[in-house]
Design a protein around this motif. Structure first.
Motif, mmCIF file in Angstrom:
data_model
loop_
_atom_site.group_PDB
_atom_site.id
_atom_site.type_symbol
_atom_site.label_atom_id
_atom_site.label_comp_id
_atom_site.label_asym_id
_atom_site.label_seq_id
_atom_site.Cartn_x
_atom_site.Cartn_y
_atom_site.Cartn_z
ATOM 1 N N GLU A 124 10.357 -8.261 -1.858
ATOM 2 C CA GLU A 124 9.951 -8.442 -3.244
ATOM 3 C C GLU A 124 8.730 -9.221 -3.461
ATOM 4 O OE1 GLU A 124 11.593 -7.478 -6.665
ATOM 5 O OE2 GLU A 124 13.278 -8.880 -6.348
ATOM 6 N N LYS A 125 8.259 -9.969 -2.557
ATOM 7 C CA LYS A 125 7.176 -10.849 -2.621
ATOM 8 C C LYS A 125 5.874 -9.748 -2.452
ATOM 9 C CE LYS A 125 9.149 -14.652 -0.217
ATOM 10 N NZ LYS A 125 9.239 -15.245 1.102
ATOM 11 N N HIS A 126 6.023 -8.840 -1.942
ATOM 12 C CA HIS A 126 4.645 -7.811 -1.338
ATOM 13 C C HIS A 126 4.684 -6.331 -2.023
ATOM 14 C CE1 HIS A 126 4.035 -11.004 1.367
ATOM 15 N NE2 HIS A 126 4.973 -10.942 2.131
ATOM 16 N N ARG A 127 5.918 -6.236 -2.641
ATOM 17 C CA ARG A 127 6.132 -4.669 -2.905
ATOM 18 C C ARG A 127 5.450 -4.559 -4.291
ATOM 19 N NH1 ARG A 127 9.733 -3.345 -6.876
ATOM 20 N NH2 ARG A 127 10.105 -1.218 -7.182
ATOM 21 N N LYS A 128 4.638 -3.342 -4.496
ATOM 22 C CA LYS A 128 4.061 -3.345 -5.806
ATOM 23 C C LYS A 128 5.140 -2.418 -6.846
ATOM 24 C CE LYS A 128 1.664 1.258 -5.159
ATOM 25 N NZ LYS A 128 1.659 1.548 -3.878
ATOM 26 N N GLU A 129 5.066 -2.804 -8.130
ATOM 27 C CA GLU A 129 6.100 -2.130 -8.834
ATOM 28 C C GLU A 129 5.922 -0.641 -8.898
ATOM 29 O OE1 GLU A 129 6.084 -3.308 -12.918
ATOM 30 O OE2 GLU A 129 6.752 -5.403 -12.582
ATOM 31 N N GLU A 154 0.977 -1.130 -0.223
ATOM 32 C CA GLU A 154 0.093 -0.065 0.054
ATOM 33 C C GLU A 154 0.785 1.162 0.034
ATOM 34 O OE1 GLU A 154 -1.910 -0.262 3.767
ATOM 35 O OE2 GLU A 154 -2.424 -2.402 3.568
ATOM 36 N N VAL A 155 2.202 1.002 0.196
ATOM 37 C CA VAL A 155 2.940 2.519 0.533
ATOM 38 C C VAL A 155 3.816 2.753 -0.803
ATOM 39 C CG1 VAL A 155 3.401 1.537 2.959
ATOM 40 C CG2 VAL A 155 5.252 1.202 0.911
ATOM 41 N N ASP A 156 4.240 3.900 -0.791
ATOM 42 C CA ASP A 156 5.153 4.511 -1.742
ATOM 43 C C ASP A 156 6.502 4.606 -1.732
ATOM 44 O OD1 ASP A 156 2.347 5.800 -2.629
ATOM 45 O OD2 ASP A 156 2.459 7.102 -0.913
ATOM 46 N N TRP A 157 6.888 4.299 -0.246
ATOM 47 C CA TRP A 157 8.320 4.173 -0.169
ATOM 48 C C TRP A 157 8.653 3.320 0.781
ATOM 49 C CZ3 TRP A 157 11.653 9.534 0.743
ATOM 50 C CH2 TRP A 157 12.995 8.902 0.905
#
Length: 802
Positions: free
Chosen positions: A124-129, A101-104
């Protein structure tokens, strides 16, 4: 800057740095998710409460305890306690999915590559591109951390090295990885500066980056020199503190604060990883430092290092210093050097440095050796750690609190002069410095038409030092921009019809010369300009009125002169308030007493977030006499409503002044009533402050600024408020919370704020209140106990409770 927005940040790791980085993002209004590991077992408290490992309180214990410890720490990492509600906590096992959900995402786990790589694999499993991902490492190479990660991860990954404590130290080093997208770097450089208030410095991926590489070199060199020159811990801290523009903690006290283990860790890292460094030997740990580490004498964290606090006679604390020969602690010895005595009167650092460098005693010898070593070292760091010399200076100023970086110091002493001395001492300097001098260029920097330029080595020409668009620096305004000056004030033209009044007295105190300058500025602005700003580049905006002058008049019983001086101060404040041009104050750091009163009388205040503002006159036995008491009476009257709330409003304003409350940030200054909601504003980056203040003055002028009319409708409560003041002061005195003299000052303050002994609620004029304020001030100066307080402040710099 791209349209990327930062609304939510995840901080992974809640240790000392992680929790404080989270607090600083909360400071600027960002939502924060702070995560850490799940504990391995229950603690005794949890066992006795019958909890199990699945209990959310247990699972989040580490992160919650860390955050609470940070919020309770001093100095506080947060501008206002209520901002802590912007931080949510969780743990890596249950909440890592929420990083989508986060930007950074900012990683702040322990300094071990294997653990960091594990964390990044999980991220890496959860971060959005497209999400930014950075590491706060202070030493692990950035390129090693992102190995094996996806293309998108590597494009959005770099180092963002905050310095501790993140709220107070301005440096943020940005270190790109091999595949970091250029747009990501540009965004972080501007975001760090504009939003986080940082000095953002772009670094190469070299050991210890820029600031620690040079700063730790400088400390290590002094660790060796102290023995070579037979100097003591106290000698070095006297020689390397404010006198050369460094922090009060100088060298050894700084080492105690940072922790000797941390310092040794960084030094060893550079020694092991920079085999080609021509001064590699300097990073070797001296015997006495190694023995201290072995003894666990690590500084503040272990209660002893180069200094040790002990209880002396009568329970009084003494601070002992370490004898580096015997490694025994003893009483600190007073240190004096003829060179230091000779330069005492010179307040300008750029003029003082050549005097110190030329000293003919042991101090002079120390300065030549330490400066020459530092200057030689930084010359060889280009192009290794950076291609541009200004980045080294920026890193040392913002990360180590130096007033001038190494190249700026070298300029001040004289590049040619230092080169000659180095040649005589057999010290090598990088060839580009000689090339620069041979081409007729004799300094690393120059200022032309308000712009600062640095010597660019590849092109062999001067290039503009980059700043954010619109920033204005008073130091860059040279002689042609000066309109008027006297011994305490310089008035400069900021362009577009706005002038600036800059103080440069000791601690920017306000005496006759400053009042003359303020009045002159109003004269000039009313005649020829659109508006004026009051700002300066000192360590503090203003420590208040010149207490020494007040003490002298009071001690010699020159009460007519004292009354005249107070009237002049009041008249100047009122002149600023009721001039025909807008006046904007831009305070930073301390704005106490008269400095606070000046801000209270401005049309608008553009405050730096780090603002310690307060009416502190109570501590020297008087009440605010430059319109501060009148202003608080007026603000109380304007906020009053009927019934009980009326008295509460009065009481709150009265206690702010009576207890000499000082804000711990600009945001707290709103809560205390020093700043006004909807009128005054806060700027997080100090470098932006003057430009915003100028813009604010211009906007007020463009809206059609009309000279305000003096107030005659100030609502005061008279006896209704006086009763509360007298009863409260009496009960505090009876309970031994305040002295008899405190009681007297409280009653005088209450008398002015209540508008005197009036039988009912009355509307009075500002001039009436100023008269009461002035009389109370002069009467208090006739009291012996006030003289004792004034004397203590003048002679010892300490508040006396008598």
């Amino acid at each position: 800057m791209s349209k990327r927005k930062i609304e939510k940040v995840a901080v992974l790791g809640s240790g000392v740095m992680g929790s404080r980085i989270a607090c600083h993002f909360a400071n600027i209004g960002v939502q924060v998710l702070l995560l850490d590991i799940v504990p391995r077992e229950l603690n005794d408290k949890e066992k006795s409460a019958g909890m199990d490992m699945e209990n959310p309180k247990v699972r989040n214990r580490i992160v919650n305890d860390s955050l609470q410890a940070a919020l309770k720490s001093n100095p506080s990492p947060i501008y206002d306690k209520k901002f802590a509600s912007r931080i949510e906590t969780g743990n890596f096992d249950d909440d890592m999915k929420r990083i989508g959900e986060v930007d950074w995402i900012i990683e702040v786990v322990v300094e071990r590559l294997d653990i960091k790589k594990q964390v990044f694999e999980n991220v890496e499993k959860h971060r959005k591109e497209g999400t930014l991902i950075t590491s706060n490492t202070s030493g692990i190479p950035i390129h090693l951390m992102s190995e094996g990660r996806s293309e998108d991860f590597q494009n959005h990954f770099c180092g963002t090295h905050f310095f501790n404590p993140p709220r107070y130290l301005r440096l943020m080093e940005i270190i790109p990885g091999p595949k970091t997208d250029e747009k990501v770097i540009d965004f972080l450089m501007e975001y760090g500066s504009r939003f986080l208030g940082k000095e953002t410095v772009l670094c190469k991926d070299t050991p210890a980056f820029i600031a620690n590489r040079v700063g730790v070199y400088s400390i290590m060199e002094i660790f060796h020199l102290v023995k070579e020159l037979g100097l003591s811990v106290e000698d070095i801290d006297k020689l390397t503190g404010p006198v050369i523009g460094h922090a009060k903690s100088a060298t050894f006290r700084t080492a105690d604060v940072v922790g000797l283990d941390t310092l040794v860790h960084v030094a060893n890292g550079v020694k092991d990883n920079c085999k080609d460094d021509e001064r590699n030997a300097v990073f070797a740990i001296p015997d006495y430092v190694q023995k201290m580490v072995d003894n666990k004498w690590l500084g503040s964290k272990s209660d002893q290092g180069f200094y040790k606090k002990v209880k002396g006679e009568g329970g009084k604390s003494d601070i002992l210093s370490l004898n580096l020969e015997t490694l025994e602690y003893g009483e600190q010895k007073k240190t004096t050097f003829p060179t230091l005595e000779m330069t005492k009167a010179e307040s300008n650092l750029a003029k003082r440095l050549p005097m110190l460098y030329g000293g003919q005693d042991k101090a002079g010898e120390f300065y030549r050796k330490s400066f020459n070593g530092l200057f030689s070292y930084v010359s060889f760091r280009i192009p290794e750690i950076t291609d541009e010399l200004y980045k080294i200076d920026a890193g040392l100023r913002a990360g180590f609190g130096w007033k001038m970086g190494p190249f700026e110091k070298w300029d001040a002493i004289g590049v040619k002069k230092v080169m000659k001395n180095m040649e005589e001492a057999g010290l090598k300097v990088n060839s580009w410095v000689k090339e620069m001098l041979d081409s007729g260029k004799e300094s690393f920097y120059k200022i032309e038409k308000g712009t600062k330029y640095f010597y660019d080595i590849p092109s062999k020409t001067y290039k503009e030092v980059p700043t954010l668009e619109g920033q204005i620096f008073l130091d860059n305004i040279t002689e042609e921009g000066i309109i008027w000056k006297n011994s305490g004030v310089t008035i400069k033209d900021l362009g577009d019809g706005i002038i600036n009044v800059e103080f440069h007295t000791k601690m920017n105190t306000i005496g006759g010369d400053v009042l003359e300058g303020l009045n002159k500025a109003v004269d000039l602005a009313e005649a020829e300009y659109k508006g004026m700003v009051v700002s300066n580049t000192g360590d503090n905006f203003s420590a208040g009125a010149n207490v020494g002058m007040i003490f002298m008049m009071a001690a010699e019983q020159e009460y007519d002169e004292l009354e005249f001086a107070i009237r002049s101060f009041q008249n100047t404040m009122m002149r600023m308030r009721y001039s025909s041009i807008p006046v904007v104050a831009a305070p930073h750091q301390m704005a106490l007493g008269g400095g606070c009163e000046l801000c209270l009388h401005a049309d608008k205040v553009i405050a730096h977030a780090e603002l310690y503002m307060g009416l502190v006159e109570f501590g020297v036995g008087v009440i605010p006499g430059g319109g501060g008491t009148k202003e608080f009476a007026m603000r109380a009257g304007d906020a009053m409503h009927d019934g009980d709330i009326r008295i509460n409003t009065f009481r709150n304003r009265f206690l702010t002044v009576g207890q000499a409350k000082v804000s711990t940030s600009a945001y707290e200054a709103f809560d205390l009533g020093y700043l006004r909601e909807g009128i005054d504003e806060v700027v997080v980056n100090r470098d932006d402050q003057l430009a915003y203040a100028k813009q604010a003055a211009l906007l007020l002028a463009q809206k059609g600024y009309t000279k305000p009319i003096k107030r005659k409708d100030v609502k005061v409560l008279g006896k209704e408020a006086l009763g509360i003041v007298y009863v409260g002061a009496n009960s505090m005195k009876s309970g031994h919370y305040i002295s008899e003299h405190d009681q007297l000052i409280s009653e005088k303050l209450g008398f002015v704020m209540a508008g005197g002994d009036l039988s009912e609620i009355t509307e009075v004029s500002e001039d009436y209140l100023l008269g009461l304020e002035r009389r109370a001030f002069v009467e208090l100066c006739q009291e012996r106990k006030t003289l004792e307080r004034l004397q203590s402040m003048v002679q010892k710099g300490k508040v006396l409770r008598n």
